[in-house]
Design a protein around this motif. Structure first.
Motif, PDB file in Angstrom:
ATOM      1  N   ALA A  93      29.640  38.011  38.646  1.00 23.29           N
ATOM      2  CA  ALA A  93      29.018  37.120  39.624  1.00 23.29           C
ATOM      3  C   ALA A  93      27.501  37.226  39.481  1.00 23.29           C
ATOM      4  O   ALA A  93      26.986  38.267  39.061  1.00 23.29           O
ATOM      5  CB  ALA A  93      29.445  37.515  41.039  1.00 23.29           C
ATOM      6  N   SER A 113      26.055  40.349  41.460  1.00 26.23           N
ATOM      7  CA  SER A 113      26.750  41.638  41.452  1.00 26.23           C
ATOM      8  C   SER A 113      26.093  42.695  40.576  1.00 26.23           C
ATOM      9  O   SER A 113      26.636  43.765  40.397  1.00 26.23           O
ATOM     10  CB  SER A 113      28.202  41.439  41.007  1.00 26.23           C
ATOM     11  OG  SER A 113      28.236  41.036  39.653  1.00 26.23           O
ATOM     12  N   ARG A 118      38.865  31.230  43.305  1.00 26.57           N
ATOM     13  CA  ARG A 118      37.653  31.428  44.089  1.00 26.57           C
ATOM     14  C   ARG A 118      37.318  30.223  44.959  1.00 26.57           C
ATOM     15  O   ARG A 118      36.255  30.156  45.564  1.00 26.57           O
ATOM     16  CB  ARG A 118      36.497  31.786  43.166  1.00 26.57           C
ATOM     17  CG  ARG A 118      36.647  33.237  42.691  1.00 26.57           C
ATOM     18  CD  ARG A 118      36.107  33.466  41.311  1.00 26.57           C
ATOM     19  NE  ARG A 118      36.452  34.820  40.878  1.00 26.57           N
ATOM     20  CZ  ARG A 118      37.597  35.147  40.286  1.00 26.57           C
ATOM     21  NH1 ARG A 118      38.520  34.238  40.048  1.00 26.57           N
ATOM     22  NH2 ARG A 118      37.840  36.394  39.920  1.00 26.57           N
ATOM     23  N   SER A 141      40.334  30.759  37.276  1.00 31.66           N
ATOM     24  CA  SER A 141      39.266  31.498  37.960  1.00 31.66           C
ATOM     25  C   SER A 141      38.594  30.635  39.017  1.00 31.66           C
ATOM     26  O   SER A 141      38.290  31.112  40.119  1.00 31.66           O
ATOM     27  CB  SER A 141      38.224  31.989  36.947  1.00 31.66           C
ATOM     28  OG  SER A 141      38.795  32.897  36.032  1.00 31.66           O
ATOM     29  N   ASP A 170      36.727  34.779  35.426  1.00 29.64           N
ATOM     30  CA  ASP A 170      36.788  35.641  36.610  1.00 29.64           C
ATOM     31  C   ASP A 170      35.603  35.321  37.528  1.00 29.64           C
ATOM     32  O   ASP A 170      35.341  34.170  37.789  1.00 29.64           O
ATOM     33  CB  ASP A 170      36.854  37.117  36.208  1.00 29.64           C
ATOM     34  CG  ASP A 170      38.077  37.428  35.361  1.00 29.64           C
ATOM     35  OD1 ASP A 170      39.119  36.773  35.546  1.00 29.64           O
ATOM     36  OD2 ASP A 170      37.998  38.309  34.479  1.00 29.64           O
ATOM     37  N   ASP A 171      34.876  36.341  38.012  1.00 25.87           N
ATOM     38  CA  ASP A 171      33.743  36.092  38.908  1.00 25.87           C
ATOM     39  C   ASP A 171      32.582  35.394  38.210  1.00 25.87           C
ATOM     40  O   ASP A 171      31.666  34.902  38.873  1.00 25.87           O
ATOM     41  CB  ASP A 171      33.251  37.404  39.533  1.00 25.87           C
ATOM     42  CG  ASP A 171      34.150  37.900  40.645  1.00 25.87           C
ATOM     43  OD1 ASP A 171      34.983  37.108  41.146  1.00 25.87           O
ATOM     44  OD2 ASP A 171      34.024  39.077  41.029  1.00 25.87           O
TER      45      ASP A 171
END
Length: 120
Positions: free
Chosen positions: A12, A15, A87, A83, A42-43
């Motif tokens: 992210a 992150s 989210r 993904s 993913d993120d």
């Protein structure tokens, strides 16, 4: 002939340094005319989300770097549909129209297409 590179960005934007480091690698590779692609997984798909306010976390905005990818010859941008869905991101609302959405079965084919793969 230069080997091609796929960078898989899984972090992210807020992150830690992973997302910024991934973009730095991509921009450096693009500056040297390396055939390069970016897969947001993913993120990492959160980097494509609209309305981010990095200043609230005292972070730099990655949006400018993402917008500059095409200037560095990085035109192959991919995002994982699963993904995005996990989210709650609407693909139509992403900041980038040029991102190709991939289903889970298509991911392996994209990864196999590149000579080198880096995951951050």
């Amino acid at each position: 002939m230069a080997k091609s590179l796929l960078l898989i960005s899984r972090q992210a934007p807020w992150s830690g340094p992973g997302a910024r480091e991934a973009l730095d690698i991509v921009l450096a590779g693009g500056a040297f005319d390396l055939p390069i692609g970016v897969l947001f997984l993913d993120d990492g798909v959160l980097q494509l989300a609209p309305g981010q306010q990095p200043a609230a976390l005292q972070l730099k905005d990655l949006g400018a770097n993402l917008q500059a990818l095409s200037l560095f010859g990085v035109d192959e941008l991919f995002a994982c549909q699963v993904s995005l869905a996990q989210r709650g991101l609407d693909p139509a609302a992403l900041n980038f129209d040029e991102v190709e959405l991939l289903s889970a079965p298509q991911l392996a084919g994209i990864i196999d297409r590149y000579d080198q793969v880096i995951t951050l």
